[in-house]
Design a protein around this motif. Structure first.
Motif, PDB file in Angstrom:
ATOM      1  N   ASP A   1       0.844  -1.195   0.000  1.00 56.51           N
ATOM      2  CA  ASP A   1       0.000   0.000   0.000  1.00 56.51           C
ATOM      3  C   ASP A   1       0.879   1.245   0.000  1.00 56.51           C
ATOM      4  OD1 ASP A   1      -1.730   2.045   0.385  1.00 56.51           O
ATOM      5  OD2 ASP A   1      -2.687   1.231   2.192  1.00 56.51           O
ATOM      6  N   LEU A   2       0.832   1.985  -1.107  1.00 50.79           N
ATOM      7  CA  LEU A   2       1.694   3.147  -1.272  1.00 50.79           C
ATOM      8  C   LEU A   2       0.973   4.461  -0.982  1.00 50.79           C
ATOM      9  CD1 LEU A   2       3.258   2.162  -4.737  1.00 50.79           C
ATOM     10  CD2 LEU A   2       4.181   1.651  -2.469  1.00 50.79           C
ATOM     11  N   SER A   3      -0.339   4.362  -0.703  1.00 47.78           N
ATOM     12  CA  SER A   3      -1.154   5.585  -0.715  1.00 47.78           C
ATOM     13  C   SER A   3      -0.701   6.608   0.333  1.00 47.78           C
ATOM     14  CB  SER A   3      -2.623   5.229  -0.532  1.00 47.78           C
ATOM     15  OG  SER A   3      -2.783   4.460   0.645  1.00 47.78           O
ATOM     16  N   ARG A   4      -0.414   6.145   1.541  1.00 45.12           N
ATOM     17  CA  ARG A   4      -0.029   7.104   2.590  1.00 45.12           C
ATOM     18  C   ARG A   4       1.291   7.782   2.225  1.00 45.12           C
ATOM     19  NH1 ARG A   4       0.950   4.647   7.701  1.00 45.12           N
ATOM     20  NH2 ARG A   4       1.161   6.749   8.529  1.00 45.12           N
ATOM     21  N   ALA A   5       2.224   7.004   1.720  1.00 47.68           N
ATOM     22  CA  ALA A   5       3.520   7.580   1.344  1.00 47.68           C
ATOM     23  C   ALA A   5       3.345   8.623   0.251  1.00 47.68           C
ATOM     24  CB  ALA A   5       4.465   6.475   0.896  1.00 47.68           C
ATOM     25  N   ARG A   6       2.479   8.336  -0.678  1.00 48.02           N
ATOM     26  CA  ARG A   6       2.267   9.264  -1.810  1.00 48.02           C
ATOM     27  C   ARG A   6       1.719  10.595  -1.350  1.00 48.02           C
ATOM     28  NH1 ARG A   6       0.522   4.738  -6.025  1.00 48.02           N
ATOM     29  NH2 ARG A   6       2.516   4.650  -7.123  1.00 48.02           N
ATOM     30  N   SER A   7       0.943  10.547  -0.245  1.00 45.97           N
ATOM     31  CA  SER A   7       0.314  11.795   0.181  1.00 45.97           C
ATOM     32  C   SER A   7       1.217  12.630   1.082  1.00 45.97           C
ATOM     33  CB  SER A   7      -1.006  11.471   0.899  1.00 45.97           C
ATOM     34  OG  SER A   7      -0.708  10.743   2.074  1.00 45.97           O
ATOM     35  N   LEU A   8       2.366  12.145   1.415  1.00 48.16           N
ATOM     36  CA  LEU A   8       3.274  12.913   2.268  1.00 48.16           C
ATOM     37  C   LEU A   8       3.845  14.088   1.479  1.00 48.16           C
ATOM     38  CD1 LEU A   8       4.755  12.885   5.096  1.00 48.16           C
ATOM     39  CD2 LEU A   8       6.651  11.796   3.886  1.00 48.16           C
ATOM     40  N   PRO A   9       3.725  15.311   2.029  1.00 51.83           N
ATOM     41  CA  PRO A   9       4.275  16.471   1.315  1.00 51.83           C
ATOM     42  C   PRO A   9       5.776  16.295   1.058  1.00 51.83           C
ATOM     43  CG  PRO A   9       2.904  17.176   3.149  1.00 51.83           C
ATOM     44  CD  PRO A   9       3.049  15.693   3.279  1.00 51.83           C
ATOM     45  N   GLY A  10       6.178  16.661  -0.132  1.00 50.84           N
ATOM     46  CA  GLY A  10       7.598  16.545  -0.478  1.00 50.84           C
ATOM     47  C   GLY A  10       7.934  15.277  -1.222  1.00 50.84           C
ATOM     48  N   VAL A  11       6.986  14.334  -1.230  1.00 54.03           N
ATOM     49  CA  VAL A  11       7.228  13.090  -1.958  1.00 54.03           C
ATOM     50  C   VAL A  11       6.852  13.294  -3.422  1.00 54.03           C
ATOM     51  CG1 VAL A  11       6.463  10.704  -2.223  1.00 54.03           C
ATOM     52  CG2 VAL A  11       6.955  11.618   0.052  1.00 54.03           C
ATOM     53  N   ARG A  12       7.726  12.898  -4.331  1.00 52.20           N
ATOM     54  CA  ARG A  12       7.483  13.148  -5.756  1.00 52.20           C
ATOM     55  C   ARG A  12       7.194  11.880  -6.558  1.00 52.20           C
ATOM     56  NH1 ARG A  12       6.710  17.311  -3.890  1.00 52.20           N
ATOM     57  NH2 ARG A  12       7.900  19.239  -4.123  1.00 52.20           N
ATOM     58  N   ALA A  13       7.615  10.749  -6.034  1.00 50.48           N
ATOM     59  CA  ALA A  13       7.300   9.494  -6.736  1.00 50.48           C
ATOM     60  C   ALA A  13       7.420   8.333  -5.754  1.00 50.48           C
ATOM     61  CB  ALA A  13       8.260   9.272  -7.902  1.00 50.48           C
ATOM     62  N   VAL A  14       6.483   7.398  -5.860  1.00 51.10           N
ATOM     63  CA  VAL A  14       6.536   6.181  -5.046  1.00 51.10           C
ATOM     64  C   VAL A  14       6.230   5.013  -5.979  1.00 51.10           C
ATOM     65  CG1 VAL A  14       5.702   5.008  -2.980  1.00 51.10           C
ATOM     66  CG2 VAL A  14       5.614   7.502  -3.089  1.00 51.10           C
ATOM     67  N   LEU A  15       7.080   4.030  -5.967  1.00 54.09           N
ATOM     68  CA  LEU A  15       6.927   2.921  -6.905  1.00 54.09           C
ATOM     69  C   LEU A  15       6.958   1.577  -6.195  1.00 54.09           C
ATOM     70  CD1 LEU A  15       9.536   4.090  -9.581  1.00 54.09           C
ATOM     71  CD2 LEU A  15       7.046   4.390  -9.686  1.00 54.09           C
ATOM     72  N   SER A  16       6.152   0.640  -6.705  1.00 50.14           N
ATOM     73  CA  SER A  16       6.279  -0.752  -6.279  1.00 50.14           C
ATOM     74  C   SER A  16       6.452  -1.592  -7.537  1.00 50.14           C
ATOM     75  CB  SER A  16       5.050  -1.198  -5.489  1.00 50.14           C
ATOM     76  OG  SER A  16       3.944  -1.292  -6.366  1.00 50.14           O
ATOM     77  N   GLY A  17       6.769  -2.857  -7.336  1.00 48.36           N
ATOM     78  CA  GLY A  17       7.101  -3.710  -8.467  1.00 48.36           C
ATOM     79  C   GLY A  17       5.981  -3.859  -9.476  1.00 48.36           C
ATOM     80  N   THR A  18       4.742  -3.969  -8.980  1.00 46.60           N
ATOM     81  CA  THR A  18       3.653  -4.244  -9.913  1.00 46.60           C
ATOM     82  C   THR A  18       3.389  -3.062 -10.839  1.00 46.60           C
ATOM     83  OG1 THR A  18       2.211  -3.648  -8.082  1.00 46.60           O
ATOM     84  CG2 THR A  18       2.419  -5.987  -8.573  1.00 46.60           C
ATOM     85  N   GLY A  19       3.661  -1.843 -10.349  1.00 45.04           N
ATOM     86  CA  GLY A  19       3.397  -0.678 -11.176  1.00 45.04           C
ATOM     87  C   GLY A  19       4.454  -0.415 -12.238  1.00 45.04           C
ATOM     88  N   LEU A  20       5.574  -1.062 -12.162  1.00 42.74           N
ATOM     89  CA  LEU A  20       6.689  -0.723 -13.050  1.00 42.74           C
ATOM     90  C   LEU A  20       6.522  -1.243 -14.465  1.00 42.74           C
ATOM     91  CD1 LEU A  20      10.017  -1.208 -11.068  1.00 42.74           C
ATOM     92  CD2 LEU A  20       8.861   0.908 -11.689  1.00 42.74           C
ATOM     93  N   GLY A  21       5.982  -2.430 -14.566  1.00 41.44           N
ATOM     94  CA  GLY A  21       5.873  -3.059 -15.870  1.00 41.44           C
ATOM     95  C   GLY A  21       7.218  -3.373 -16.496  1.00 41.44           C
TER      96      GLY A  21
END
Lengths: 760, 157, 285
Positions: free
Chosen positions: A64-84
């Motif tokens: 679950d990347l959602s909380r990390a993505r919403s942190l101010p200052g974060v510009r990209a969050v990636l996990s393996g499934t999203g990379l393709g």
């Protein structure tokens, strides 16, 4: 053929101009102005960090990347499934940039974050939640081979990543007919290259197609191809620029591909440059050490000491992913067979997956690991035969003109002279009581022609600049071993210039010819030969141009040209003339060194390199019989690396290689607890300090190799190959019994001395 | 994050800088003041690449909180080659082949500098002790030790 | 967050008590700060002159808690009166660490095998602690440890100011030895310190401390008692080795060494360090 010995500190300094010259960048390095990867920054740069698996083996149920993505200052969050991304690898494709559904070691990459600063990136990592379902894990390669062991990769049943059998001659018969058979099992842990600068990179991804990666690599051109493949980019749109490299030792041939890939993915997602850097702990826990090895070995001899056959069953511990481990395992399993005349060989090597840190490569490609086994076993045989170990070696040495059991064609070789001189220098015939003495020899291939059988050599360009200086453009790499300095000396020699007038351009894939890079001792031998040819080609062109400018015949004179009428034409004038004549071009020479195609066959028989270097190391040790503490008092290293280009840097290579070999012998090595690296620091992984080294004497036997530039051969890797075995043999000599495990800690020696057992 | 003004003497010049006083002197030098000559190899005082002089004594900049520099003299590698000419220690490092990859070199030079300030004629054992907190993976230390001995001779003249 | 360089002991104590601006903690060398949780304020006592002194007064050697290892190792007075402490300070860590790390910090960090702490324990040092201006108390060394890496010196409440050591007089000597896997930058696999008093060529008083063996430097009282009255022969040191090895309670670690080896090693170091201390005592007439 053998010229003469050069002792450190006396006599010739190497090629003309070598005195006082060795590294065009030394001034920048010594003043602190040289820029390494960790020093680089780009405007708008983000910091990237990686979330790693805490489990040695587990299924990933959810990320679950959602909380990390919403942190101010974060510009990209990636996990393996999203990379393709497609799986990738160096020998086989067994890795993903980020784990998809399964993690296979503690440290496996699970998610990655880019943020405005490191603190924010680290905070974001803590906000990623991952659900794992732990699986049973296997840490011991022998257990991993057992039926019913948990399998790491579905494509590799039985956990065998790679296997090879080599049979030459009639090993079975030889063992039957032998007067003496000796055997033992040798164990070596994983060793880390231990470069002091941690690996880092900055990736600048372009929106559609393109990547510039700033990172120090020994093989930037090859890494560029791999990156383009995984990222789906056109190769010519990927540019790798290397800053100054804070040590390589094989560890930066491919460096940390995963780090580069993740930086590129993050940069693409964030639309900004991303810097990533391994911490020292990450260097040890997710960097790429060399395989650990378990070597079961048997040797057959005649009563008079003639070697008849060698049999080996080798298991190498791959860790969770493969990288270069198959190649390392191959070198490890073969190279030492060509050091002596051994008519029959029977070897099996198996590279086995375990849930531990993945492995890569380290200086000399495992040759030193097998050397420990082979050279220890030779000493045992000598003991059984009642023969001096030196004499037993001398009796079986390979020599110039020989073709080894695996088809290696030895052109220049001073092996027996190395052995004899090493023994003389350590005082072999007047060995002191209460001390132990050991000797070991080595062969290492310099300039591989089978790394890619169709691409065997190297090329270089040489350009006459308007200021009269000459620029050498090469795809080969300097990581402190002195390649740039050697190239300058070689070019200067070809052009009758002083080395200070030579510029070296490398480290950027769009400026330099394609090259395999700094591996397999090919910089001076193959890369240097290309530089020599380029410089010679340029010289011919300058001469033609000088004649055209003068309108009469010219002869070279100290870097300039003398006309038949007696005028001296300087390079500056020739450069200006040519530039004007061509409206801007510079006189350029090209050098292509294309070694003969090898007869290398499917069974691995055939010549594998343009040159072979040889060495013998000897040492004197003392053991504290109460504590088991080992002190190496004196060390002698004798090398045949052909003609020495620069004595100062050659000595530096030997001292450094011996120090690394002594680290392996005495204090280094990975320690694991349930798959976790127990010593991921410089205090736990004990590379030698200035207080841990003996006095080291270096000696060079200068052969003239017909292939290397002006007779030179490789030196950078062989320098540590015979060291561990020399120490082990000295310890065995002092103890009066064999040792078969490295490192030789005081505890291990104490156990051998006092026969106590370890209960825990 | 609370910041504090830290004033100290850096390479002979007074500096005042607002920073996190608990962060390391290393990060203050490298990340805030742009002095990149001091290297970072481990962050735990176990490699010596970040060696600087604090009131003349060699310390690991990674282990010194920035606030600790208050009122002290900090000397980094950048101070040794002012005006473009090499310090005798640096000259000796060049001459003796003591530099390979060069990453440990600034820290090594600073440890040598600290040693030669306190002991102008060190023996080989003193030299080894003085650089025993500086790891070098390239050189086996031999040429570094030769360089420091040669630097001592140069400085005597 | 504030880093305060204390100018006086009273000032430091006042700053420590002033909790209005958040939690405060005392530091000296601060070399282990990066390993620890950070409070709101740090009070650096390393520049307090009285805490950097080494003096001999009223028959006691008083060593400041802010004396660095290199300062201790360079102190003629410590070498003469408490050689074990000087020796321990010479061998620890690296030159860089010794230049900044302090004796007080070595003790207050409560690492199980801290070299200086082992020497101080063998020397029978007492610690002088202040909890408010003018108010101090003296604690025996053994009372300074609460557990692994956990000190009874509460750096958020009190300041460790001095160590008081009975100086070596005639017939007395001390020594320290450590065994490491590497020449520098290494924690010891084992260390040992001893202090002895001789009378007529025999051991009259013995203090023997080894580590790592439990959370604190470990005094081997049985071995000490066994040795009383013994002469200075090789036999005595063998007996010490055997007894120490049997008495000590050790833990093994995959990283450093097994229980068995550490037990042997501690025995060997105990025999050697006692012999060395006795030699010094003999010379000290």
């Amino acid at each position: 053929m053998i010229r003469r010995n050069i002792k450190a500190g006396e006599g010739k300094e190497g090629f003309p101009g070598a005195r006082g010259f060795y590294d065009p960048e030394v001034w920048a390095k010594v003043t602190g102005r040289a820029r390494y990867g960790i020093d680089l920054a780009l405007p708008g740069m983000l910091q990237g960090k990686i979330l790693r698996s805490p489990h040695p083996h587990a299924l990933i149920r959810n990320v679950d990347l959602s909380r990390a993505r919403s942190l101010p200052g974060v510009r990209a969050v990636l996990s393996g499934t999203g990379l393709g991304a497609k799986p990738y690898g160096i020998v086989f494709d067994d890795e993903n940039p980020l784990a998809l559904d399964r993690v296979r070691y503690i440290g496996d990459e699970v998610a990655a974050v880019a943020a405005v600063d490191e603190q924010t990136a680290l905070e974001a990592l803590q906000m990623i939640s991952v659900e794992y379902e732990p699986l049973s894990a296997v840490f011991d390669p022998e257990e991993a081979l057992l039926k019913g062991a948990v399998t790491l990769h579905d494509d590799f049943p039985g956990n065998i990543a790679w296997e090879n059998r080599i049979n030459r001659g009639e090993a079975e018969a030889a063992f039957k007919d032998a007067d003496l058979v000796v055997e033992d099992t040798y164990a070596l842990p994983s060793f880390h290259p231990g470069y002091i600068e941690p690996i880092s990179c900055i990736a600048e991804s372009e929106k559609f197609d393109g990547l510039t990666l700033h990172t120090a690599l020994q093989s930037p051109h090859i890494v560029r191809e791999i990156l383009a493949g995984v990222l789906g980019l056109s190769i010519s749109r990927v540019r790798v620029i290397s800053p100054v490299m804070g040590g390589g030792f094989g560890g930066r041939v491919y460096g940390n591909l995963k780090l580069y890939l993740l930086a590129a993915f993050l940069s693409r997602a964030a639309g900004a440059p991303v810097k990533m850097q391994l911490t020292r702990e990450e260097e040890f826990t997710v960097g790429r050490p060399m395989v650990a090895a378990m070597i079961k070995m048997k040797m057959a001899l005649k009563e008079d000491g003639t070697f008849l056959a060698r049999q080996a069953d080798i298991i190498t511990d791959n860790g969770a992913y493969s990288a270069q481990a198959p190649w390392v395992s191959k070198t490890l399993s073969e190279r030492n067979d060509s050091l002596y005349h051994i008519p029959s060989i029977s070897t099996r090597v198996r590279l086995v997956y375990t849930n531990k840190v993945p492995t890569g490569q380290y200086r000399a490609y495992g040759n030193q690991l097998a050397n420990f086994a082979c050279e220890s076993l030779i000493d045992r045989a000598a003991g059984k035969l009642g023969m001096d170990p030196l004499r037993l070696r001398l009796k079986n040495c390979i020599g110039p003109g020989d073709t080894s059991v695996h088809g290696l064609q030895i052109k220049s070789c001073a092996l027996s002279r190395c052995l004899q001189d090493a023994a003389d220098a350590i005082g072999w015939t007047e060995r002191k009581k209460g001390r132990g003495y050991g000797i070991s020899a080595a062969i290492h291939a310099g300039g591989s022609i089978v790394f890619n059988p169709d691409f065997r050599g190297a090329s270089a360009r040489a350009r006459l600049e308007l200021d009269g200086r000459v620029t050498i453009v090469t795809g080969e790499q300097d990581y402190g071993q002195g390649a740039h300095g050697a190239f300058a000396l070689i070019a200067a020699r070809a052009l009758s210039r002083v080395p200070g007038e030579i510029n070296i351009v490398s480290r950027d894939t769009i400026l330099t010819p394609f090259s395999i890079g700094a591996l397999g001792m090919r910089q001076t031998t193959i890369g240097g030969r290309a530089v020599q040819l380029a410089a010679e080609d340029l010289l011919a062109r300058i001469r033609d141009c000088a004649a055209e400018l003068a309108g009469e015949e010219v002869v070279p004179e100290g870097g300039a040209f003398r006309t038949s009428s007696g005028r001296l034409i300087e390079p500056v004038g020739i450069a200006a003339f040519y530039c004007a004549k061509t409206s801007g071009l510079a006189l350029t020479g090209e050098g292509r060194y294309v070694p003969e195609k090898s007869d290398y066959d499917q069974s691995g028989y055939g010549n594998i390199a343009v040159t072979y270097s040889f060495a013998a190391h000897a040492c004197e040790v003392e053991i504290d019989r109460e504590t088991g503490a080992l002190t190496v008092h004196r060390f002698v290293a004798v090398h045949d690396s052909g003609r020495i280009v620069n004595l100062l840097t050659a000595r530096g290579q030997v001292y450094g290689g011996v120090a690394q070999g002594l680290g392996m012998a005495c204090s280094e090595g990975y320690i694991f607890e349930e798959g976790r690296v127990a010593n991921p620091t410089f205090s736990g992984y004990r590379i030698p300090t200035a207080l841990d080294l003996p006095s080291i004497e270096t000696l060079f036997i200068q052969t003239d190799d017909p292939e290397g530039p002006y007779g030179a051969k490789g030196l950078g890797e062989i320098v540590q190959v015979p060291t561990p075995a020399a120490v082990a043999n000295a310890v065995a000599n002092a103890l009066g019994e064999p040792v078969n495990e490295l490192p030789l800690t005081a505890e291990k020696i104490s156990r051998l001395l006092h026969g106590w057992e370890c209960a825990d | 994050m609370d910041k504090q003004v830290v004033s100290f003497n850096l390479n002979g010049e007074a500096v005042r800088v607002r920073c996190d006083p608990f962060s390391s002197l290393l990060s203050l030098l490298r990340d805030r003041l742009g002095l990149l000559g001091t290297k970072a190899g481990c962050g735990r005082g176990e490699c010596g690449a970040c060696t600087v002089l604090l009131d003349g004594l060699a310390v690991n900049a990674c282990l010194v909180p920035a606030g600790k520099a208050e009122g002290l003299n900090v000397e980094t590698i950048e101070n040794l080659s002012r005006g473009g000419s090499l310090h005798p220690i640096q000259e000796a490092f060049v001459e003796k082949g003591a530099v390979q990859c060069g990453f440990c070199t600034p820290g090594m030079v600073m440890s040598a500098h600290a040693l030669l300030k306190s002991d102008p004629a060190p023996g080989r054992e003193e030299i080894r002790k003085a650089i025993s907190g500086n790891l070098c993976r390239c050189s086996g230390y031999v040429q570094i030790e030769e360089a420091i001995a040669a630097a001592a001779d140069k400085l005597k003249d | 967050m504030k880093y305060i360089i204390a100018k006086s002991l009273d000032g430091a104590l006042a700053a420590l008590q002033d909790t209005g601006t958040g939690r405060a903690r005392v530091v000296a060398g601060a070399t282990d700060l990066f390993l620890q949780e950070q409070p709101d304020r740090l009070i650096d006592i390393s520049r307090l002159p009285e805490l950097q002194e080494v003096t001999l007064e009223k028959g006691l050697l008083r060593v400041g808690a802010a004396v660095t290892h290199n300062a201790a190792s360079a102190s003629g007075l410590i070498w003469e009166k408490a050689a074990a402490l000087a020796e321990a300070s010479t061998l620890l860590g690296s030159p860089q660490i010794r230049n900044i790390g302090t004796l007080g910090g070595n003790v207050a960090n409560a690492a199980p095998a801290a070299d200086a702490a082992v020497a101080l324990a063998a020397l029978g040092a007492e610690a002088v602690l202040f909890d408010s201006p003018g108010r101090f108390y003296v604690k025996p060394f053994a009372g300074l440890y609460a557990g692994y890496n956990c000190s009874r010196v509460d750096s958020c409440r009190e300041i460790l100011a001095w160590f008081l050591i009975r100086p070596a007089g005639p017939g007395q000597g001390s020594a320290f030895l450590r065994f490491t896997a590497r020449g520098a930058l290494s924690l010891p696999l084992a260390n040992a310190a001893a202090r002895v008093t001789l009378e007529k060529g025999r051991l009259k008083e013995v203090s023997l401390v080894v580590a790592p063996a439990g959370p604190a430097p470990s005094r081997l009282k049985k071995t000490e008692a066994l040795l009383l009255g013994s002469n200075l022969s090789g036999k005595t040191w063998s007996m010490a080795e055997e007894s120490a090895s049997a008495e000590v309670a050790v833990r093994g670690s995959a990283l450093r060494c097994s229980v068995e080896y550490r037990r042997r090693l501690i025995g060997i170091l105990a025999g050697r360090v006692l012999s060395l201390a006795a030699q010094r005592a003999q010379r000290n007439r």
